[in-house]
Enzyme design. Structure first.
Site, PDB file in Angstrom:
ATOM      1  N   ASP A 143      -6.638  -0.506 -20.895  1.00  0.00           N
ATOM      2  CA  ASP A 143      -6.288  -1.094 -19.606  1.00  0.00           C
ATOM      3  C   ASP A 143      -7.393  -0.778 -18.609  1.00  0.00           C
ATOM      4  OD1 ASP A 143      -3.558  -2.195 -18.150  1.00  0.00           O
ATOM      5  OD2 ASP A 143      -4.847  -1.020 -16.801  1.00  0.00           O
ATOM      6  N   GLU A 183      -5.002  -7.419 -17.534  1.00  0.00           N
ATOM      7  CA  GLU A 183      -6.230  -6.646 -17.742  1.00  0.00           C
ATOM      8  C   GLU A 183      -6.064  -5.669 -18.900  1.00  0.00           C
ATOM      9  OE1 GLU A 183      -4.183  -6.479 -15.116  1.00  0.00           O
ATOM     10  OE2 GLU A 183      -4.128  -4.477 -14.218  1.00  0.00           O
TER      11      GLU A 183
END
Lengths: 114, 318
Positions: free
Chosen positions: B181, B224
């Site tokens: 992440d 993301e």
């Protein structure tokens, strides 16, 4: 036009195709063995072998440029299929069709170039 | 074909011919020799099924009248098996009855060619089937690729993760899953704009691809977040790979914001062999590690061996 006799060689319609020459030769080389199998199957009443042989020749002979052999094999296969569990006695009713196929194969062998 | 860079199949498609007649194989080899394809031959149904499963071809030419297993039975089994059901099948048959044709199409054949075949006709039918197959493959692959990053998408991950998990349980191979992440990604978008955010996503994807081996599977998990599936890799080895990615991202200079570095946090769950953990619990374990990495300061890798419950915390950069 002359009527073909058992002694008129039958030539592959693909004899002039350079890609096919080798395959046609191979088919002809193996043909005597197929004829032996055919004769034995008829003599012993081996319907299944006869049916398979007719089926394969029907599918393949045309591919080697021997359409008449393919057609004759197709007719024999149709007769065998129509008669279902054909017995030895019923085989005799197909004698004409079997002889046609044999003659065509023999004529093809006569047409061998070497 | 590498798995982390989705590509179309090999340049020369493979065509599997299942026919009991040696003559047919011979004739096809000669008649299709200029077609830029690779011909494989099987002489009966069971051998053909095994070959198709083992190495799925782009197209199958299937004879009907074969001793042992009839072509229709072969076709039925091909269409039943998830591994082979998408392979187009052209039926070759000496019997051109309408019933047989209807039955063949009903069972899922794409075409039907009568025997003895006219080779020019067969050639164009093979070409047409291969063209269609290529388009279908392109479409289905499109549906599995993330448009922005070019990595596999979430749907593809979901499918492949199940397969890799099953393989690990069955054979006791090592396996790891790593969740990545991007730290403070929203700030990049808010400060430098969405094009800058997209550039970061693409850049991280590129680094993932570079660090991956051929058998690894890099996917965009969503937003993301990225996920790597690492077959034959235990949690320690996975942590080393993740650390290389973490380092490379940290070092990267971004053209749109050269002074603003980007970092990532990584959570890993791996096993060195077969495990009783379910496939869902496994991903949850990786997610928990990712959350722990975030909470403890970001820009770090946390890995767990799900078979042992050992947590390895790798270094946080200065």
């Amino acid at each position: 036009m002359t009527t073909p006799t058992p002694h008129t060689p039958l030539r592959s319609s693909l004899a002039g195709d350079p890609d096919m020459a080798e395959l046609v030769d191979m088919f002809l080389e193996e043909l005597p063995q197929r004829l032996t199998v055919l004769t034995t199957a008829v003599d012993t009443g081996d319907i299944e072998t006869l049916r398979r042989l007719a089926h394969q020749l029907k599918g393949a002979a045309g591919g080697y440029g021997f359409d008449p052999i393919g057609k004759a094999a197709g007719s024999l296969e149709a007769l065998l299929k129509a008669s279902g569990d054909a017995s030895q006695s019923q085989l005799s009713s197909m004698a004409g069709s079997i002889a046609d196929l044999k003659t065509l194969c023999e004529r093809a062998l006569l047409g061998r170039t070497h | 074909m590498t798995q982390h860079t989705p590509q179309l199949a090999e340049v020369h498609p493979r065509v599997l011919v299942i026919d009991d007649s040696e003559d047919v194989h011979r004739l096809l080899r000669v008649r299709l020799k200029n077609e830029e394809l690779i011909l494989d031959a099987s002489l009966d149904g069971p051998a053909g099924l095994a070959a198709a499963k083992d190495n799925p071809p782009a197209l199958i030419l299937l004879d009907l009248d074969m001793p042992g297993m009839h072509g229709f039975e072969v076709l039925r089994r091909l269409k039943e098996d998830a591994k082979t059901q998408a392979i187009p099948v052209i039926v070759l048959s000496g019997n051109c009855s309408s019933e047989d044709k209807v039955a063949a199409f009903d069972l899922g054949a794409v075409d039907y060619v009568g025997k003895p075949f006219e080779f020019t006709e067969l050639r164009v039918r093979v070409r047409s089937a291969l063209r269609l197959q290529r388009l279908m493959q392109m479409l289905s692959q499109r549906a599995q690729i993330d448009g922005l990053t070019g990595l596999w998408n979430r749907a593809f991950f979901d499918q492949r993760w199940l397969e890799e998990y099953a393989r690990c349980v069955r054979h006791g191979h090592a396996l790891s899953v790593a969740l990545f992440d991007i730290d403070h990604f929203k700030a990049v978008n808010d400060t430098f704009g969405h094009p800058a955010g997209d550039e970061v996503l693409q850049g991280v994807a590129r680094i993932l691809r570079q660090e991956c081996r051929q058998t690894d599977l890099a996917c965009r998990f969503g937003g993301e977040e990225f996920v790597l599936v690492l077959p034959d890799t235990d949690s320690e080895e996975a942590a080393r790979l993740a650390e290389r990615v973490r380092h490379a991202v940290e070092e990267a200079i971004w053209p749109r914001h050269p002074t603003h570095r980007v970092t990532i946090s990584i959570g890993i769950a791996g096993a060195s062999g077969s495990t009783k953990v379910s496939e869902a619990e496994w991903v949850e374990a990786a997610d928990r590690n990712l959350y722990a990495a975030k909470r403890s300061g970001r820009n770090r890798v946390i890995a767990t061996d799900v078979t042992l419950g050992i947590t390895t915390l790798t270094r946080k950069s200065a």
